[in-house]
Design a protein around this motif. Structure first.
Motif, PDB file in Angstrom:
ATOM      1  N   THR A 195      -8.711  10.988   3.047  1.00 48.12           N
ATOM      2  CA  THR A 195      -9.194  11.841   2.074  1.00 48.12           C
ATOM      3  C   THR A 195      -8.344  12.068   0.924  1.00 48.12           C
ATOM      4  O   THR A 195      -7.157  12.348   1.233  1.00 48.12           O
ATOM      5  N   LEU A 196      -8.808  12.225  -0.251  1.00 45.30           N
ATOM      6  CA  LEU A 196      -7.753  12.587  -1.531  1.00 45.30           C
ATOM      7  C   LEU A 196      -8.466  13.829  -2.064  1.00 45.30           C
ATOM      8  O   LEU A 196      -9.550  14.242  -2.306  1.00 45.30           O
ATOM      9  N   GLN A 197      -7.555  14.934  -2.218  1.00 49.52           N
ATOM     10  CA  GLN A 197      -7.966  16.020  -2.777  1.00 49.52           C
ATOM     11  C   GLN A 197      -8.249  15.757  -4.304  1.00 49.52           C
ATOM     12  O   GLN A 197      -7.532  14.783  -5.009  1.00 49.52           O
ATOM     13  N   PRO A 198      -8.668  16.816  -5.224  1.00 52.66           N
ATOM     14  CA  PRO A 198      -8.824  16.663  -6.425  1.00 52.66           C
ATOM     15  C   PRO A 198      -7.298  16.388  -7.257  1.00 52.66           C
ATOM     16  O   PRO A 198      -6.545  17.036  -6.959  1.00 52.66           O
ATOM     17  N   GLY A 199      -7.457  15.231  -7.948  1.00 51.07           N
ATOM     18  CA  GLY A 199      -6.154  14.903  -8.724  1.00 51.07           C
ATOM     19  C   GLY A 199      -5.109  14.224  -8.003  1.00 51.07           C
ATOM     20  O   GLY A 199      -4.407  13.647  -8.365  1.00 51.07           O
ATOM     21  N   GLU A 200      -5.366  14.190  -6.653  1.00 50.88           N
ATOM     22  CA  GLU A 200      -4.347  13.173  -5.746  1.00 50.88           C
ATOM     23  C   GLU A 200      -4.769  11.487  -6.187  1.00 50.88           C
ATOM     24  O   GLU A 200      -5.687  11.440  -6.352  1.00 50.88           O
ATOM     25  N   ALA A 201      -3.371  11.053  -5.979  1.00 49.82           N
ATOM     26  CA  ALA A 201      -3.560   9.630  -6.098  1.00 49.82           C
ATOM     27  C   ALA A 201      -2.839   9.246  -4.921  1.00 49.82           C
ATOM     28  O   ALA A 201      -1.655   9.921  -4.235  1.00 49.82           O
ATOM     29  N   ARG A 202      -3.287   7.861  -4.476  1.00 49.50           N
ATOM     30  CA  ARG A 202      -2.546   7.375  -3.287  1.00 49.50           C
ATOM     31  C   ARG A 202      -2.489   5.901  -3.410  1.00 49.50           C
ATOM     32  O   ARG A 202      -3.357   5.098  -3.521  1.00 49.50           O
ATOM     33  N   PRO A 203      -1.291   5.213  -3.207  1.00 49.44           N
ATOM     34  CA  PRO A 203      -1.107   3.742  -3.145  1.00 49.44           C
ATOM     35  C   PRO A 203      -1.674   3.051  -2.001  1.00 49.44           C
ATOM     36  O   PRO A 203      -1.393   3.713  -0.725  1.00 49.44           O
ATOM     37  N   VAL A 204      -2.423   1.938  -2.071  1.00 41.88           N
ATOM     38  CA  VAL A 204      -2.866   1.462  -0.745  1.00 41.88           C
ATOM     39  C   VAL A 204      -2.265  -0.004  -0.764  1.00 41.88           C
ATOM     40  O   VAL A 204      -2.742  -0.728  -1.705  1.00 41.88           O
ATOM     41  N   ALA A 205      -1.745  -0.410  -0.220  1.00 40.13           N
ATOM     42  CA  ALA A 205      -1.108  -1.868   0.159  1.00 40.13           C
ATOM     43  C   ALA A 205      -2.265  -2.783   1.003  1.00 40.13           C
ATOM     44  O   ALA A 205      -2.754  -2.308   1.730  1.00 40.13           O
ATOM     45  N   PHE A 206      -2.135  -4.152   0.714  1.00 37.58           N
ATOM     46  CA  PHE A 206      -2.914  -5.030   1.323  1.00 37.58           C
ATOM     47  C   PHE A 206      -2.663  -6.257   1.223  1.00 37.58           C
ATOM     48  O   PHE A 206      -1.719  -6.677   0.386  1.00 37.58           O
ATOM     49  N   ARG A 207      -3.086  -7.175   1.929  1.00 39.23           N
ATOM     50  CA  ARG A 207      -2.624  -8.752   1.937  1.00 39.23           C
ATOM     51  C   ARG A 207      -3.796  -9.536   1.871  1.00 39.23           C
ATOM     52  O   ARG A 207      -4.876  -9.340   2.430  1.00 39.23           O
ATOM     53  N   VAL A 208      -3.769 -10.703   1.314  1.00 37.64           N
ATOM     54  CA  VAL A 208      -4.923 -11.728   1.022  1.00 37.64           C
ATOM     55  C   VAL A 208      -4.205 -13.229   1.586  1.00 37.64           C
ATOM     56  O   VAL A 208      -3.178 -13.175   1.081  1.00 37.64           O
ATOM     57  N   THR A 209      -4.828 -13.541   2.397  1.00 36.72           N
ATOM     58  CA  THR A 209      -4.298 -14.918   2.973  1.00 36.72           C
ATOM     59  C   THR A 209      -5.426 -15.895   2.568  1.00 36.72           C
ATOM     60  O   THR A 209      -6.506 -15.859   3.148  1.00 36.72           O
ATOM     61  N   VAL A 210      -4.970 -16.952   1.911  1.00 37.12           N
ATOM     62  CA  VAL A 210      -6.097 -18.138   1.677  1.00 37.12           C
ATOM     63  C   VAL A 210      -5.806 -19.047   2.768  1.00 37.12           C
ATOM     64  O   VAL A 210      -4.881 -19.580   2.954  1.00 37.12           O
ATOM     65  N   PRO A 211      -6.987 -19.415   3.263  1.00 43.63           N
ATOM     66  CA  PRO A 211      -6.903 -20.511   4.266  1.00 43.63           C
ATOM     67  C   PRO A 211      -6.296 -21.944   3.902  1.00 43.63           C
ATOM     68  O   PRO A 211      -6.860 -22.187   2.491  1.00 43.63           O
ATOM     69  N   ALA A 212      -5.679 -22.745   4.605  1.00 42.19           N
ATOM     70  CA  ALA A 212      -5.168 -24.105   4.177  1.00 42.19           C
ATOM     71  C   ALA A 212      -6.386 -24.777   3.844  1.00 42.19           C
ATOM     72  O   ALA A 212      -7.623 -24.550   4.774  1.00 42.19           O
ATOM     73  N   GLY A 213      -6.483 -25.853   2.955  1.00 44.27           N
ATOM     74  CA  GLY A 213      -7.560 -26.401   2.770  1.00 44.27           C
ATOM     75  C   GLY A 213      -8.763 -25.789   1.938  1.00 44.27           C
ATOM     76  O   GLY A 213      -9.517 -26.615   1.417  1.00 44.27           O
ATOM     77  N   HIS A 214      -8.572 -24.654   1.599  1.00 41.56           N
ATOM     78  CA  HIS A 214      -9.582 -24.013   0.752  1.00 41.56           C
ATOM     79  C   HIS A 214      -9.123 -24.542  -0.734  1.00 41.56           C
ATOM     80  O   HIS A 214      -8.172 -24.353  -1.188  1.00 41.56           O
TER      81      HIS A 214
END
Length: 91
Positions: free
Chosen positions: A60-79
């Motif tokens: 939950t974000l309060q009004p005016g609040e910002a939050r960084p969110v990290a993620f990872r994407v892995t592309v399969p071999a052969g794609h």
């Protein structure tokens, strides 16, 4: 992308590059530009969900609040290599 929002959310753009058989880390910042708290759950649109690792829970974000969110994407071999837009924020 933000889901289940109770006000306008802003999501900065993420541009990433990964070839077949590789992965990359990314980060977006989600900002609640609305006047009320906003429940946020993120998903990547346009890729096979098994390629993406996101934090397991929403928040939950309060009004005016910002939050960084990290993620990872892995592309399969052969794609085949291609340009793919990951998604965009919708108000």
């Amino acid at each position: 992308m933000p889901e289940g929002t109770s006000g306008p959310l802003l999501l900065d753009a993420a541009e990433m590059s990964a070839g077949p058989g590789t992965g990359c880390l990314g980060q977006v910042t989600v900002t609640n530009a609305g006047p009320a708290p906003a429940a946020v759950s993120l998903q990547v649109v346009g890729l096979d969900p098994s390629w993406v690792e996101l934090p397991p829970t929403g928040f939950t974000l309060q009004p005016g609040e910002a939050r960084p969110v990290a993620f990872r994407v892995t592309v399969p071999a052969g794609h085949p290599h291609r340009h793919q837009e990951l998604g965009r924020a919708e108000p």
